[in-house]
Design an enzyme around this catalytic site. Structure first.
Site, PDB file in Angstrom:
ATOM      1  N   SER A 283     -56.927  21.160  31.999  1.00 49.69           N
ATOM      2  CA  SER A 283     -57.648  20.122  31.264  1.00 49.69           C
ATOM      3  C   SER A 283     -58.837  19.654  32.080  1.00 49.69           C
ATOM      4  CB  SER A 283     -56.723  18.928  31.013  1.00 49.69           C
ATOM      5  OG  SER A 283     -56.458  18.259  32.234  1.00 49.69           O
ATOM      6  N   ASP A 284     -59.890  19.246  31.397  1.00 53.13           N
ATOM      7  CA  ASP A 284     -60.951  18.549  32.108  1.00 53.13           C
ATOM      8  C   ASP A 284     -60.341  17.255  32.644  1.00 53.13           C
ATOM      9  OD1 ASP A 284     -63.318  17.788  33.191  1.00 53.13           O
ATOM     10  OD2 ASP A 284     -64.447  17.799  31.325  1.00 53.13           O
ATOM     11  N   CYS A 285     -60.940  16.722  33.728  1.00 51.03           N
ATOM     12  CA  CYS A 285     -60.215  15.687  34.443  1.00 51.03           C
ATOM     13  C   CYS A 285     -59.943  14.462  33.586  1.00 51.03           C
ATOM     14  CB  CYS A 285     -60.935  15.385  35.746  1.00 51.03           C
ATOM     15  SG  CYS A 285     -60.844  16.877  36.758  1.00 51.03           S
TER      16      CYS A 285
END
Ligand SMILES: *[C@@H]1O[C@H](CO)[C@@H](O)[C@H](O)[C@H]1NC(C)=O
Ligand SMILES: *[C@@H]1O[C@H](CO)[C@@H](O)[C@H](O)[C@H]1NC(C)=O
Length: 767
Positions: A283-285
């Site tokens: 996942s993107d952060c």
């Protein structure tokens, strides 16, 4: 909280290993001889990776497992496994944007290649791969020294959709085909797969294609299936299927109401199912946190865990999964099998990287160390890449190149005239060194330096007067203007396309006063409306330098003084400021909608006025092209299927199209051979670009890039470039349902001034 690296250092201070490895100790490693796991099946390099992963998983408790689902993965000391930080970055050089990379000690810096938009301007796929290889060497070397991870969350292959986007600089531009080629080449360079025992390729580095998909705004709706298929997803597909990237990052935006990291159709369906990702989805952060806490997509945190794991996420950048996965199991929302499925994907990548093969210094790449970082070869490549990225936008009356013998004193002016850190753009690291424009120009001529604007914003009181005075007395003036991270950056989109503050006034006043030629150099990631300079006869020449990296100033000077003949081309359209009035940033549509006054985006769909078109770029020499060979007819064999009629609002010459999945695509190419002649008296490089105008109707792009090839041609010589157009991939585009079709009818190929028509027909095969 003590970080894993602190623990490692303490371990070494008191470890007998210190005596073997000396002061330059690297962190301990899994599966060490004499360590707690030595001899266990998961450490056995002669066993297939699949069974090693299974063995390791079988030894872990649930509590241990959930702490491995996050970027800051915890160690398992009883098995000799250290914590691992998954988040490293290597967009255009080893970068410390993520917590996995630390500069200092034996690794004070790393080679900073040009920002991606600038390397893209080279249109040179072998250069992109070579940069990837150099970055891979440097990252491995820093990993061997305990200062970087092996999983890098690069490249960014989002299509540069809107000229205002602050992260456009990180991308290879607006064309999906070109971004696809960039993605495949850079990822191959980074990963350099090898070996293949037990049918598994091992990896030097694991790259990650981000941000999947259609990312460049927080929250929007209305991405059409059509635009997803033939614009936004194109580079991602190539990144996975051609680059064999070991990872894809899902973005935190929603696509049509579903967060990307919770969308089973796009993660399990497209990435794993159709593209067969061999690797992990991250996942993107804080995406998972965002869709629970900010977007309120699920009622409880445990439901968020279930939504994302079941959609196909394997690793969370952020702590969310470590916090809530055990309670999600307790509440029956996910099972141990869901956790194992995710960890199988991440552990497999770690095993392919050799992280469970024992002492890294005895493995492939174990010899890479400090001397391989900032090596003369890599720094030379950074300079070469910057030169290849220079785009000559204007050259009135052949004002360039300047000659060191007649332009002895040069006024070097502008807020970027002594740029250093601005040249490396974002997602950069600490470079080996810098060559500023002032320094670069100084190696050819005596310089008089006046900034004119003290910063990029250039508001209020500025020393424009002294800059004008300098230009009045020098033999030539070079004005270096543009943007930097204070104007365009992550979470900082522009509101206009003009030069900031009084920069334009500075250029015009210098141009008016200068007694010699005036060279404007624009340093920026996104396009700038510099029509005032294009139209000002006193501005003799314009170069777009992008963000040219650590050696940028040398490359700029080499181009201006003719030591290098510029050959770069624009990887995106330069729109006039006025374009923005008709295009809300939030409108995701690529295609024009004349009934709403929406002009469409990028050269593929927008036909209005531009400052400079996609692909523009001049040279000090002159090239001509002629068509040596291309067929006039092509049959698309059908796989026992019928043609379908596609309804079209426009009166189309034909409204027939073949579904790509119904065509026999294997080996279906159009050979196109072009002769390139250098008619001038200087050697140079030329980029052959083949565009097509598809048959009208079908809401087709007005124009689309089918392929490109860069060639070097000596003065007076002619070189034949042989290219092949992939019919199914490149002549097709999506219908309104996102189904790719090849339109039947006349496709005009355009190569510079040349036009050639290929008549595409469908060929029924008997069942
Ligand atoms: C085309 O339009 C006709 C009439 O409106 C309709 O019957 C037909 O199903 C349409 N075909 C397709 C492929 O959409
Ligand atoms: C592409 O880049 C590579 C690496 O710098 C270089 O060797 C090659 O000559 C370039 N190709 C052309 C046609 O300039």
């Amino acid at each position: 909280m003590a970080s894993p690296s602190t623990c490692t250092i303490l371990f070494f201070l008191f470890s007998p290993f210190l005596f073997f490895f000396g002061a330059a100790a690297r962190p301990s490693f899994a599966c060490a001889l004499g360590g707690p796991a030595a001899g266990l099946p998961f450490c056995r390099v002669d066993h297939p990776i699949k069974s090693r992963v299974k063995d390791l998983l079988g030894r872990l408790t649930r509590a241990e497992k959930v702490r491995l689902l996050v970027n800051n993965a915890a160690g398992v000391p009883r098995l000799g496994i250290n914590g691992y930080e998954w988040w490293s970055e290597a967009l255009h050089g080893v970068s410390n944007t993520g917590p996995g990379v630390h500069f200092g000690g034996e690794f004070p810096g790393a080679t900073s290649f040009p920002q991606v938009i600038t390397s893209a301007a080279s249109f040179n796929a072998s250069l992109w791969e070579l940069i990837g290889q150099a970055v891979s060497d440097e990252t491995r070397a820093m990993y061997n020294g305990g200062q970087a991870g092996l999983t890098v969350w690069s490249p960014n292959v989002n299509v540069f959709r809107d000229p205002r986007w602050g992260r456009g600089q990180e991308t290879p531009g607006e064309d999906p085909k070109m971004a696809a080629k960039y993605a495949a080449a850079y990822v191959q360079g980074l990963q350099q797969p090898y070996d293949g025992k037990h049918g598994r390729t091992k990896l030097k580095l694991a790259a990650c294609c981000k941000h999947y998909t259609a990312y460049d705004l927080d929250n929007w709706k209305g991405v059409s299936k059509q635009d997803l298929e033939d614009t936004f997803n194109v580079p991602f597909k190539a990144c996975v299927t051609e680059g064999n990237a070991a990872s894809v990052m899902c973005s935190y935006n929603q696509v049509n109401g579903v967060p990307m990291c919770a969308d089973p159709n796009l993660l399990r369906g497209t990435i794993r199912g159709q593209w067969r990702l061999d690797g992990y989805i991250v996942s993107d952060c804080d995406s998972v946190d965002v869709f629970y806490n900010s977007q309120h997509y699920t009622a409880t945190p445990e439901d968020a865990v279930a939504a994302t794991l079941k959609a196909g996420l394997d690793l969370d950048c952020g702590p969310f999964l470590a916090q809530f996965t055990e309670s999600a199991v307790d509440k029956g929302k996910v099972t141990d099998a869901d956790i194992d499925a995710a960890l199988t994907n991440t552990l497999t990548v770690q095993m392919r990287l050799g992280m469970y093969d024992g002492d890294p210094t005895t493995q492939p790449f174990g010899n890479l160390g400090p001397r391989d970082v900032c090596s003369p070869a890599h720094q030379g490549l950074a300079l070469e890449a910057a030169r290849q990225g220079m785009v000559l936008l204007k050259n009135r009356h052949k004002a360039l190149p300047l000659s060191p013998s007649s332009h002895r004193t040069v006024a070097v002016i502008g807020p970027h005239s002594d740029a250093t850190v601005a040249m490396i753009g974002n997602y950069a690291g600490v470079p080996c060194r810098y060559t500023s424009p002032l320094e670069g120009i100084g190696s050819y001529a005596k310089t008089v330096h006046q900034k004119g604007c003290m910063d990029m914003a250039c508001h209020g009181d500025q020393p424009i007067g002294p800059a004008v005075d300098a230009a009045r007395t020098a033999d030539a003036a070079i004005v270096v203007v543009g943007l930097d991270q204070s104007i365009e950056a992550e979470q900082r989109d522009r509101e206009d396309l003009l030069l900031p503050g009084r920069q334009q006034e500075l250029v015009s006043k210098v141009a008016l006063a200068s007694k010699g030629p005036v060279v404007l150099v624009v340093m920026s990631g996104g396009p700038v409306d510099i029509s005032f300079a294009e139209n000002d006869p006193r501005v003799s020449a314009i170069i777009w330098a992008g963000y040219p990296g650590q050696a940028g100033g040398a490359a700029i000077a080499d181009a201006i003084f003719g030591a290098y003949n510029p050959g770069g081309k624009l990887p995106m359209t330069w729109y006039p400021q006025d374009y923005l009035r008709k295009v809300p940033m939030t409108d995701m549509n690529m295609r024009a909608n004349p009934s709403k006054g929406y002009p469409g985006r990028t050269y593929r769909f927008y036909t209005g006025p531009v400052i400079y078109p996609f692909g523009h770029g001049l040279s000090y020499t002159k090239f001509s092209q002629s068509l040596a060979h291309a067929p006039t007819q092509l049959s698309v064999p059908l796989d026992g299927q019928k043609l379908v009629s596609v309804n079209s609002t426009k009166p189309a010459r034909t409204k027939w199209a073949v579904r790509v999945t119904h065509a026999k695509c294997d080996g279906l190419h159009i050979p196109v051979h072009v002769d390139v002649k250098n008619d001038g008296n200087q050697d140079g490089t030329h980029i052959v670009m083949i565009f097509s105008n598809p048959p009208t109707g079908h809401s087709a792009p007005v124009k689309q890039l089918l392929g490109f090839e860069k060639v070097h041609v000596s003065a007076g010589d002619q070189v034949r470039v042989e290219m092949e157009v992939d019919v199914c991939k490149d002549l097709s585009f999506a219908d309104s349902n996102g189904v790719r079709r090849i339109p039947i009818g006349e496709h005009s190929l355009r190569i510079g001034e040349l036009t050639h028509t290929v008549s595409v027909v469908a060929e029924q095969t008997r069942l």
